[in-house]
Design an enzyme around this catalytic site. Sequence first.
Site, PDB file in Angstrom:
ATOM      1  N   HIS A 132       7.856  -2.566   8.064  1.00 15.78           N
ATOM      2  CA  HIS A 132       7.090  -1.961   6.965  1.00 15.78           C
ATOM      3  C   HIS A 132       7.480  -0.483   6.843  1.00 15.78           C
ATOM      4  CE1 HIS A 132       3.755  -0.348   4.672  1.00 15.78           C
ATOM      5  NE2 HIS A 132       3.587  -1.579   4.213  1.00 15.78           N
ATOM      6  N   GLU A 149       5.801   2.094   6.433  1.00 18.47           N
ATOM      7  CA  GLU A 149       4.977   3.033   7.215  1.00 18.47           C
ATOM      8  C   GLU A 149       5.474   3.101   8.656  1.00 18.47           C
ATOM      9  OE1 GLU A 149       1.212   1.361   6.099  1.00 18.47           O
ATOM     10  OE2 GLU A 149       1.506   2.159   4.079  1.00 18.47           O
ATOM     11  N   GLU A 162       9.328  -3.586  -1.113  1.00 18.67           N
ATOM     12  CA  GLU A 162       8.210  -2.669  -1.335  1.00 18.67           C
ATOM     13  C   GLU A 162       8.747  -1.267  -1.600  1.00 18.67           C
ATOM     14  OE1 GLU A 162       4.417  -4.357   0.674  1.00 18.67           O
ATOM     15  OE2 GLU A 162       5.461  -3.097   2.113  1.00 18.67           O
ATOM     16  N   ASN A 221      -1.795  -7.371   3.879  1.00 21.78           N
ATOM     17  CA  ASN A 221      -1.538  -6.437   4.965  1.00 21.78           C
ATOM     18  C   ASN A 221      -2.746  -5.508   5.067  1.00 21.78           C
ATOM     19  OD1 ASN A 221      -0.606  -4.486   6.701  1.00 21.78           O
ATOM     20  ND2 ASN A 221       1.026  -3.726   5.354  1.00 21.78           N
ATOM     21  N   GLY A 246       0.302   2.040  -2.029  1.00 20.64           N
ATOM     22  CA  GLY A 246      -0.960   2.772  -1.925  1.00 20.64           C
ATOM     23  C   GLY A 246      -1.135   3.859  -2.973  1.00 20.64           C
ATOM     24  N   SER A 285       1.094  -1.566  -4.595  1.00 21.37           N
ATOM     25  CA  SER A 285       0.021  -1.515  -5.604  1.00 21.37           C
ATOM     26  C   SER A 285      -0.088  -2.796  -6.420  1.00 21.37           C
ATOM     27  CB  SER A 285       0.187  -0.287  -6.502  1.00 21.37           C
ATOM     28  OG  SER A 285       0.097   0.901  -5.734  1.00 21.37           O
ATOM     29  N   LYS A 297      -3.390  -3.384   7.265  1.00 26.62           N
ATOM     30  CA  LYS A 297      -3.071  -2.098   7.897  1.00 26.62           C
ATOM     31  C   LYS A 297      -4.134  -1.769   8.972  1.00 26.62           C
ATOM     32  CE  LYS A 297      -0.528  -0.922   3.805  1.00 26.62           C
ATOM     33  NZ  LYS A 297       0.009   0.080   2.885  1.00 26.62           N
TER      34      LYS A 297
HETATM   35  P1  PGA Z   1      -0.535  -1.473  -1.323  1.00 32.31           P
HETATM   36  O1  PGA Z   1       0.272  -1.705   0.039  1.00 32.31           O
HETATM   37  O2  PGA Z   1      -0.769  -2.824  -1.938  1.00 32.31           O
HETATM   38  O3  PGA Z   1      -1.811  -0.798  -0.901  1.00 32.31           O
HETATM   39  O4  PGA Z   1       0.314  -0.610  -2.199  1.00 32.31           O
HETATM   40  C1  PGA Z   1       1.285  -2.659   0.128  1.00 32.31           C
HETATM   41  C2  PGA Z   1       1.901  -2.641   1.502  1.00 32.31           C
HETATM   42  O5  PGA Z   1       2.019  -1.568   2.081  1.00 32.31           O
HETATM   43  O6  PGA Z   1       2.268  -3.699   2.042  1.00 32.31           O
END
Ligand code: PGA
Length: 254
Positions: free
Chosen positions: A98, A100, A169, A12, A175, A214, A14
Site C-alpha cells: 500500500h 502508505e 491506487e 481497507n 483519502g 476515494s 487502515k
Molecule cells: P480511500 O483509501 O478510499 O480512503 O481513498 C483507499 C486506500 O488507501 O486503499
Amino acid sequence: MNPKRRPLIAGNWKMNHGGKTAVELASGVAKLTASFDKVDVVVCPPYTALAAVVGAVRGSRVEVGAQNVNPKPSGAYTGEISPPMLNDVGVSWVIIGHSERRQYYGETDGGVADKTRAAMEAGLRPIVCVGELLDERERGETLSVVKRQLNAFSSILADKPGFGAIAYEPVWAIGTGKNAGPAEAQEVHAMIRARLREISAALADQTRILYGGSLSPKNAKELLAAPDVDGGLIGGASLKAEDFARVAEEAQRG
Ligand code: PGA
C-alpha cells in the site's frame, strides 16, 4: 467490469476499528451483503481485530484480509506478523505494498515482491498495490511508474492466474475525496492488463485489477463501468457498513 471476471470489493480499514467496534462493522457488512452472489467481498481490519472479525463473518460471504505481512515465516522480528500467523487466525487475503507503507515505512519494490512471494507460498491471496504520486502524474510519469512497480512482482505471478488482485491506487486520490476519472483509471488498468498479457493470456484474463482512491457510493457506478476495472479497494467508505455495501451493490449489479 468484464463478465469474464468476478468483481472483488475490498475494504481497507487502515488503523481504525481495531477493537470492539470491528465486530459490529464486520457483522454489518456480512448482513448487508448477504444476498450479493456475484461479487467477492473482503474486509481488512487491523491485526488486533483479525481473529474477532474472522469469527464475526464465519458462515457469511465475507472474507478477511490483513493489511501487511512480513515475508519471513518466524523468528526474531519484533512487532512483525508472518504469513503462517495469518493462516492460523483464518485470514485468506493480504494487502501488500500500500502507498502508505511505501511512503511512511520505506517499503521498496523489492520488498513488495518478497512479501507477495511469501504470502502466495503460504496460500494467502495478495492484493498488491501500485500507483503514482501527484508530482509523478504531473510530470507525465504515471504509466512508467506503475509499470516499474508492477514489473517488480509480476513475474512471480506467471503460473498463478487468479492469484489474487492488483490494486491501482493513485496516491493523490487516496483519502482526498478526489478520485481518478473512469478514463484515467481505465488507461492505467489497461496498461497493467497488457503487461500481464505479455506474461500469459490466462494471467491477463483472470487477474482482477481493482481501483482505489476515494472510491465511494457516489462514483462507484462510473468507475466500475470501465472495462478493465474489476472492483475496488476502499478506505474511508469502508468504515461504514452501509457505504461499503452500496459500493458492493454496484459491483453486484454489474
Ligand atoms: P480511500 O483509501 O478510499 O480512503 O481513498 C483507499 C486506500 O488507501 O486503499
